[in-house]
Write an enzyme that holds these catalytic residues in place. Structure first.
Site, PDB file in Angstrom:
ATOM      1  N   LYS A  17       0.817  -1.210   0.000  1.00  0.00           N
ATOM      2  CA  LYS A  17       0.000   0.000   0.000  1.00  0.00           C
ATOM      3  C   LYS A  17       0.864   1.278   0.000  1.00  0.00           C
ATOM      4  O   LYS A  17       2.074   1.215   0.254  1.00  0.00           O
ATOM      5  CB  LYS A  17      -0.910  -0.029   1.239  1.00  0.00           C
ATOM      6  CG  LYS A  17      -1.974  -1.131   1.184  1.00  0.00           C
ATOM      7  CD  LYS A  17      -2.890  -1.034   2.392  1.00  0.00           C
ATOM      8  CE  LYS A  17      -3.998  -2.045   2.341  1.00  0.00           C
ATOM      9  NZ  LYS A  17      -4.918  -1.918   3.496  1.00  0.00           N
ATOM     10  N   TYR A  57     -12.636  -2.687  -3.164  1.00  0.00           N
ATOM     11  CA  TYR A  57     -13.145  -2.553  -1.793  1.00  0.00           C
ATOM     12  C   TYR A  57     -14.671  -2.453  -1.770  1.00  0.00           C
ATOM     13  O   TYR A  57     -15.238  -1.823  -0.867  1.00  0.00           O
ATOM     14  CB  TYR A  57     -12.503  -1.341  -1.110  1.00  0.00           C
ATOM     15  CG  TYR A  57     -11.059  -1.570  -0.698  1.00  0.00           C
ATOM     16  CD1 TYR A  57     -10.692  -2.656   0.100  1.00  0.00           C
ATOM     17  CD2 TYR A  57     -10.046  -0.697  -1.099  1.00  0.00           C
ATOM     18  CE1 TYR A  57      -9.370  -2.872   0.474  1.00  0.00           C
ATOM     19  CE2 TYR A  57      -8.719  -0.901  -0.724  1.00  0.00           C
ATOM     20  CZ  TYR A  57      -8.397  -1.994   0.064  1.00  0.00           C
ATOM     21  OH  TYR A  57      -7.089  -2.209   0.448  1.00  0.00           O
ATOM     22  N   PHE A  65     -15.311   5.051   6.843  1.00  0.00           N
ATOM     23  CA  PHE A  65     -13.907   5.281   6.470  1.00  0.00           C
ATOM     24  C   PHE A  65     -13.646   5.049   4.982  1.00  0.00           C
ATOM     25  O   PHE A  65     -12.508   5.193   4.527  1.00  0.00           O
ATOM     26  CB  PHE A  65     -12.979   4.376   7.302  1.00  0.00           C
ATOM     27  CG  PHE A  65     -13.272   2.902   7.155  1.00  0.00           C
ATOM     28  CD1 PHE A  65     -12.758   2.176   6.091  1.00  0.00           C
ATOM     29  CD2 PHE A  65     -14.056   2.230   8.085  1.00  0.00           C
ATOM     30  CE1 PHE A  65     -13.014   0.823   5.940  1.00  0.00           C
ATOM     31  CE2 PHE A  65     -14.321   0.882   7.950  1.00  0.00           C
ATOM     32  CZ  PHE A  65     -13.801   0.177   6.877  1.00  0.00           C
ATOM     33  N   ARG A  93      -1.991 -14.222   4.805  1.00  0.00           N
ATOM     34  CA  ARG A  93      -2.844 -13.460   5.740  1.00  0.00           C
ATOM     35  C   ARG A  93      -2.229 -13.494   7.142  1.00  0.00           C
ATOM     36  O   ARG A  93      -2.195 -12.495   7.844  1.00  0.00           O
ATOM     37  CB  ARG A  93      -4.258 -14.058   5.788  1.00  0.00           C
ATOM     38  CG  ARG A  93      -5.095 -13.777   4.576  1.00  0.00           C
ATOM     39  CD  ARG A  93      -5.603 -12.362   4.505  1.00  0.00           C
ATOM     40  NE  ARG A  93      -6.618 -12.040   5.485  1.00  0.00           N
ATOM     41  CZ  ARG A  93      -7.332 -10.932   5.472  1.00  0.00           C
ATOM     42  NH1 ARG A  93      -7.147 -10.020   4.522  1.00  0.00           N
ATOM     43  NH2 ARG A  93      -8.227 -10.686   6.387  1.00  0.00           N
ATOM     44  N   THR A  99      -6.037  -6.466  10.875  1.00  0.00           N
ATOM     45  CA  THR A  99      -6.277  -5.232  10.121  1.00  0.00           C
ATOM     46  C   THR A  99      -5.775  -4.006  10.874  1.00  0.00           C
ATOM     47  O   THR A  99      -5.079  -3.158  10.314  1.00  0.00           O
ATOM     48  CB  THR A  99      -7.790  -5.086   9.822  1.00  0.00           C
ATOM     49  OG1 THR A  99      -8.230  -6.273   9.163  1.00  0.00           O
ATOM     50  CG2 THR A  99      -8.068  -3.872   8.953  1.00  0.00           C
ATOM     51  N   ARG A 110       2.194  -6.176   9.760  1.00  0.00           N
ATOM     52  CA  ARG A 110       1.522  -5.026  10.361  1.00  0.00           C
ATOM     53  C   ARG A 110       1.961  -4.822  11.808  1.00  0.00           C
ATOM     54  O   ARG A 110       2.114  -3.684  12.268  1.00  0.00           O
ATOM     55  CB  ARG A 110       0.007  -5.222  10.270  1.00  0.00           C
ATOM     56  CG  ARG A 110      -0.519  -5.083   8.836  1.00  0.00           C
ATOM     57  CD  ARG A 110      -1.914  -5.650   8.687  1.00  0.00           C
ATOM     58  NE  ARG A 110      -2.525  -5.348   7.390  1.00  0.00           N
ATOM     59  CZ  ARG A 110      -3.666  -5.873   6.977  1.00  0.00           C
ATOM     60  NH1 ARG A 110      -4.330  -6.752   7.728  1.00  0.00           N
ATOM     61  NH2 ARG A 110      -4.162  -5.533   5.799  1.00  0.00           N
ATOM     62  N   ASN A 120      -2.077   0.277   6.925  1.00  0.00           N
ATOM     63  CA  ASN A 120      -1.579  -0.979   7.503  1.00  0.00           C
ATOM     64  C   ASN A 120      -0.713  -1.767   6.511  1.00  0.00           C
ATOM     65  O   ASN A 120      -0.637  -2.990   6.564  1.00  0.00           O
ATOM     66  CB  ASN A 120      -2.747  -1.808   8.041  1.00  0.00           C
ATOM     67  CG  ASN A 120      -3.772  -2.096   6.970  1.00  0.00           C
ATOM     68  OD1 ASN A 120      -3.553  -1.788   5.786  1.00  0.00           O
ATOM     69  ND2 ASN A 120      -4.884  -2.693   7.338  1.00  0.00           N
ATOM     70  N   HIS A 123      -2.260  -5.201   1.525  1.00  0.00           N
ATOM     71  CA  HIS A 123      -3.509  -5.931   1.298  1.00  0.00           C
ATOM     72  C   HIS A 123      -3.151  -7.365   0.955  1.00  0.00           C
ATOM     73  O   HIS A 123      -2.178  -7.608   0.233  1.00  0.00           O
ATOM     74  CB  HIS A 123      -4.290  -5.319   0.124  1.00  0.00           C
ATOM     75  CG  HIS A 123      -5.346  -6.260  -0.386  1.00  0.00           C
ATOM     76  ND1 HIS A 123      -6.584  -6.365   0.198  1.00  0.00           N
ATOM     77  CD2 HIS A 123      -5.325  -7.201  -1.379  1.00  0.00           C
ATOM     78  CE1 HIS A 123      -7.289  -7.300  -0.422  1.00  0.00           C
ATOM     79  NE2 HIS A 123      -6.542  -7.824  -1.383  1.00  0.00           N
ATOM     80  N   GLU A 134      -9.235 -11.452  -7.411  1.00  0.00           N
ATOM     81  CA  GLU A 134      -8.316 -10.312  -7.331  1.00  0.00           C
ATOM     82  C   GLU A 134      -7.158 -10.454  -8.314  1.00  0.00           C
ATOM     83  O   GLU A 134      -6.739  -9.470  -8.928  1.00  0.00           O
ATOM     84  CB  GLU A 134      -7.817 -10.156  -5.894  1.00  0.00           C
ATOM     85  CG  GLU A 134      -8.950  -9.719  -4.961  1.00  0.00           C
ATOM     86  CD  GLU A 134      -8.545  -9.525  -3.512  1.00  0.00           C
ATOM     87  OE1 GLU A 134      -9.309  -8.884  -2.779  1.00  0.00           O
ATOM     88  OE2 GLU A 134      -7.468 -10.029  -3.102  1.00  0.00           O
TER      89      GLU A 134
HETATM   90  P1  IDP Z   1      -8.012  -6.456   5.627  1.00  0.00           P
HETATM   91  O1  IDP Z   1      -7.140  -5.555   4.776  1.00  0.00           O
HETATM   92  O2  IDP Z   1      -7.308  -6.864   6.899  1.00  0.00           O
HETATM   93  O3  IDP Z   1      -8.572  -7.630   4.870  1.00  0.00           O
HETATM   94  P2  IDP Z   1     -10.658  -5.220   5.443  1.00  0.00           P
HETATM   95  O4  IDP Z   1     -11.695  -5.291   6.520  1.00  0.00           O
HETATM   96  O5  IDP Z   1     -10.877  -6.003   4.193  1.00  0.00           O
HETATM   97  O6  IDP Z   1      -9.255  -5.578   6.130  1.00  0.00           O
HETATM   98  O7  IDP Z   1     -10.469  -3.680   5.077  1.00  0.00           O
HETATM   99  C1  IDP Z   1      -9.752  -3.295   3.953  1.00  0.00           C
HETATM  100  C2  IDP Z   1      -8.875  -2.106   4.314  1.00  0.00           C
HETATM  101  O8  IDP Z   1      -9.709  -1.009   4.695  1.00  0.00           O
HETATM  102  C3  IDP Z   1      -7.979  -2.330   5.528  1.00  0.00           C
HETATM  103  O9  IDP Z   1      -6.797  -3.037   5.238  1.00  0.00           O
HETATM  104  C4  IDP Z   1      -7.704  -0.897   5.955  1.00  0.00           C
HETATM  105  O10 IDP Z   1      -6.734  -0.273   5.117  1.00  0.00           O
HETATM  106  C5  IDP Z   1      -9.073  -0.249   5.715  1.00  0.00           C
HETATM  107  N1  IDP Z   1      -9.916  -0.295   6.926  1.00  0.00           N
HETATM  108  C6  IDP Z   1     -10.614  -1.346   7.425  1.00  0.00           C
HETATM  109  N2  IDP Z   1     -11.264  -1.019   8.557  1.00  0.00           N
HETATM  110  C7  IDP Z   1     -10.980   0.288   8.780  1.00  0.00           C
HETATM  111  C8  IDP Z   1     -11.359   1.234   9.802  1.00  0.00           C
HETATM  112  O11 IDP Z   1     -12.092   0.919  10.735  1.00  0.00           O
HETATM  113  N3  IDP Z   1     -10.841   2.494   9.690  1.00  0.00           N
HETATM  114  C9  IDP Z   1     -10.021   2.875   8.663  1.00  0.00           C
HETATM  115  N4  IDP Z   1      -9.651   2.031   7.682  1.00  0.00           N
HETATM  116  C10 IDP Z   1     -10.116   0.755   7.736  1.00  0.00           C
HETATM  117 MG    MG Z   2      -9.925  -7.601   3.273  1.00  0.00          MG
END
Ligand code: IDP
Ligand code: MG
Length: 163
Positions: A17, A57, A65, A93, A99, A110, A120, A123, A134
């Site tokens: 990212k 997304y 967010f 993962r 996350t 992370r 973070n 992805h 994907e």
């Molecule tokens: P993941 O990347 O661990 O699979 P997802 O729930 O799929 O998590 O969310 C995708 C991305 O959206 C996260 O990696 C993060 O960058 C962002 N994200 C998820 N939840 C939040 C939040 O509560 N606040 C801000 N950004 C978030």
């Molecule tokens: Mg995800």
């Protein structure tokens, strides 16, 4: 060419990212996967568009967010890659961690490099089905490579793990 290497190994998709790029951590993160034994079978640098983020997304549309996430993801070019190995989806993962980077286990990407839920670093596909979608979303067939790491023949997997 060992047939099992070409046809039996699982593939997963990652994005390094904008925060990983800005902080100069792309190489360090990629090298963790290489060191673990995973094989890079596709890689490229792209600048994500809002449209691509909307698609990628889609499951988060409507979250408070979401707009900030799209602004963040389109702020800087990113590196996309496909990693191959046994149980690659779950393994990658695990290596990424939770996350929210503040809650991620030490030893994960992370957990070692991040402090943010949004920024973070990486992805990674969350299931085999998602990985397939994907990979197809970001790479064409001719950008995918089939090649052997010499070590794989004998030292990365035991004989009974190769199927
Ligand atoms: P993941 O990347 O661990 O699979 P997802 O729930 O799929 O998590 O969310 C995708 C991305 O959206 C996260 O990696 C993060 O960058 C962002 N994200 C998820 N939840 C939040 C939040 O509560 N606040 C801000 N950004 C978030
Ligand atoms: Mg995800």
């Amino acid at each position: 060419m060992n047939e099992w290497l070409v046809f039996c190994m699982e593939r997963t998709f990652i994005i390094l990212k904008p925060d990983a790029m800005q902080r100069g951590l792309a190489g360090k993160i990629l090298s963790r996967f290489e060191r673990r034994g995973l094989k890079i079978v596709a890689a490229k640098m792209i600048h994500l568009t809002k449209e691509k983020c909307d698609e990628h997304y889609a499951h988060l549309k409507g979250k408070p967010f979401f707009a900030g996430l799209v602004t963040f993801m389109t702020s800087t070019p990113v590196i996309c890659a496909v990693l191959e190995g046994k149980d690659a989806v779950e393994l990658v993962r695990k290596m990424c961690g939770a996350t929210n980077a503040r809650a991620a286990e030490v030893g994960t990407i992370r957990g070692d490099f991040g402090l943010s839920t949004q920024a973070n670093l990486i992805h990674a596909s969350d299931s085999k089905e998602t990985a397939e979608k994907e990979i197809a979303r970001f790479f064409s067939k001719n950008e995918m490579h089939q090649w052997e790491r010499d070590l794989e023949a004998s030292y990365t997997y035991s004989a009974d793990e190769k199927g």
